[in-house]
Design an enzyme around this catalytic site. Structure first.
Site, PDB file in Angstrom:
ATOM      1  N   SER A   1       7.870   4.885   2.703  1.00  0.00           N
ATOM      2  CA  SER A   1       8.632   3.624   2.490  1.00  0.00           C
ATOM      3  C   SER A   1       9.916   3.636   1.972  1.00  0.00           C
ATOM      4  O   SER A   1      10.668   2.559   2.159  1.00  0.00           O
ATOM      5  CB  SER A   1       7.636   2.835   1.490  1.00  0.00           C
TER       6      SER A   1
ATOM      7  N   LYS B   1      12.258  -2.763   2.611  1.00  0.00           N
ATOM      8  CA  LYS B   1      12.519  -4.088   2.074  1.00  0.00           C
ATOM      9  C   LYS B   1      13.806  -4.978   2.865  1.00  0.00           C
ATOM     10  O   LYS B   1      13.655  -6.128   2.664  1.00  0.00           O
ATOM     11  CB  LYS B   1      13.250  -3.817   0.699  1.00  0.00           C
TER      12      LYS B   1
HETATM   13  C1  LIG Z   1       9.195  -2.049  -2.985  1.00  0.00           C
HETATM   14  C2  LIG Z   1       8.668  -0.818  -2.475  1.00  0.00           C
HETATM   15  C3  LIG Z   1       7.503  -0.413  -2.259  1.00  0.00           C
HETATM   16  C4  LIG Z   1       6.297  -1.464  -2.596  1.00  0.00           C
HETATM   17  O1  LIG Z   1       6.182  -2.684  -1.980  1.00  0.00           O
HETATM   18  P1  LIG Z   1       5.519  -3.905  -2.430  1.00  0.00           P
HETATM   19  O2  LIG Z   1       5.732  -4.980  -1.342  1.00  0.00           O
HETATM   20  O3  LIG Z   1       6.487  -4.206  -3.838  1.00  0.00           O
HETATM   21  O4  LIG Z   1       4.211  -3.720  -2.602  1.00  0.00           O
HETATM   22  C5  LIG Z   1       6.955   0.917  -1.809  1.00  0.00           C
HETATM   23  N1  LIG Z   1       7.919   1.693  -1.640  1.00  0.00           N
HETATM   24  C6  LIG Z   1       9.032   1.501  -1.728  1.00  0.00           C
HETATM   25  C7  LIG Z   1      10.242   2.406  -1.384  1.00  0.00           C
HETATM   26  C8  LIG Z   1       9.558   0.070  -1.941  1.00  0.00           C
HETATM   27  O5  LIG Z   1      10.795  -0.088  -2.133  1.00  0.00           O
END
Ligand SMILES: *Cc1c(COP(=O)(O)O)cnc(C)c1O
Length: 337
Positions: free
Chosen positions: A314, A60
């Site tokens: 992510s 993010k």
């Molecule tokens: C925000 C987030 C997502 C999803 O991202 P989007 O852009 O909202 O689709 C996936 N994994 C983690 C850890 C996140 O913080």
């Protein structure tokens, strides 16, 4: 972006924004790391894009920084406001501190102390407001109106999407050999839109496969209805993707760039957290394990062998206390292939 754009020029617009995104003033180029045990178990080469290793422990920071750095001097002076209880809050707080911008983060009153402190320790103002996320969001939008601060969306903004798209730029540079598919977790769709725009413009043969929690499958619902529906309820175990409606900008890209969508259960996420741990000795948060859970499901269904798949790992923001639950569920679910 408007309908005036053809699909190809929409992608080109994003590719240019991604190539120009100055995210490395704050984000790091994360490793694309082989997962040997999972690869052996599944009979395909699995590579993990380690976004859990970013400062703030999720991707993010890329989108938040790219948004904030491009504000005008007047906007920077007035400050920014957002609503989030999670990874976007940390990203905005850190990016704002780096750029000397005042940041106000509205968090639901129920947000765990740990996350409130995480925002305050990075110098941002944490305002506790509302029972749940939609109330916090409404208050943040109202604040933006009354104070002139710029609202920073967690996913529904072209600059945020372009920042997240830098993940794909790194993947294509780090792995120049054959690549069959990239598996991407989906919440509000910012990450997958950025990745899909970049990859479909440059390597259209690489499949983009979205993975959603079955408790917040808002992209699947929107694609089926051919419009952005609002889910009546959303489960929060995978809190990073607990979004009720796909973003408008992301949907514009996803409707023609996403090749396939999968949904997975909470137990499948717990098992995937263990798979990632076994190969990396790192703990992932539930949303962070969506892509690996999706690859396991895809391989089981399609009997794919000898292919190369990337999973976006992510994020890693999980409370230590939750690990007991994750370990218990993983034990019930597992055997990877
Ligand atoms: C925000 C987030 C997502 C999803 O991202 P989007 O852009 O909202 O689709 C996936 N994994 C983690 C850890 C996140 O913080």
């Amino acid at each position: 972006m408007t309908r005036v754009h053809t699909q190809q020029s929409l992608l080109e617009h994003y590719v240019k924004k991604i190539l120009a995104a100055p995210v490395y003033e704050l984000a790091v180029r994360t490793p694309l790391q082989p997962a040997p045990a999972l690869s052996a178990a599944l009979g395909n080469q699995i590579l993990l894009k380690r976004e859990d290793l970013q400062p703030t422990f999720s991707f993010k920071i890329r989108g938040a920084y790219n948004k904030l750095v491009q504000l005008s001097p007047e906007q920077k002076a007035r400050g920014v406001v957002t609503a989030s209880a999670g990874n976007h809050a940390q990203g905005v707080a850190l990016a704002a501190r780096e750029l000397g911008i005042d940041a106000t983060i509205v968090m639901p009153a129920t947000t765990p102390e740990l996350k409130v402190l995480g925002v305050r320790s990075r110098g941002a103002d944490a305002l506790l407001h509302g029972e749940s996320f939609p109330f916090a969001l409404a208050f943040a939008l109202e604040l933006a109106q009354t104070t002139g601060k710029t609202f920073v969306s967690p996913f529904d903004d072209p600059d945020v999407i372009a920042g997240q798209g830098t993940v794909a730029m790194e993947i294509l540079r780090q792995h120049q050999g054959p690549l069959d598919a990239i598996f991407v977790p989906v919440g509000g769709g910012g990450l997958i839109a950025g990745i899909a725009a970049y990859v479909k413009y440059l390597r259209p043969e690489v499949r983009i496969i979205g993975v959603e929690s079955e408790h917040s499958a808002c992209l699947q619902a929107a694609l089926q209805a051919d419009q952005r529906v609002v889910l009546p309820s959303v489960g929060t175990f995978a809190d990073g993707v607990a979004v009720a409606q796909i973003g408008a900008h992301g949907f514009e890209v996803c409707r023609f760039c996403v090749d396939e969508l999968l949904t997975v259960s909470n137990d499948e996420l717990c098992a995937a957290i263990k798979n990632i741990y076994d190969d990396t000795r790192s703990i992932t948060e539930p949303s962070g394990a969506l892509a690996v859970a999706g690859i396991k499901k895809y391989v089981a269904r399609s009997a794919a062998r000898g292919q190369t798949f990337v999973a976006i790992d992510s994020g890693a923001n999980i409370n230590f206390d939750s690990l007991r639950h994750v370990a218990e569920r993983a034990a019930l679910c597992d055997a990877p292939a």
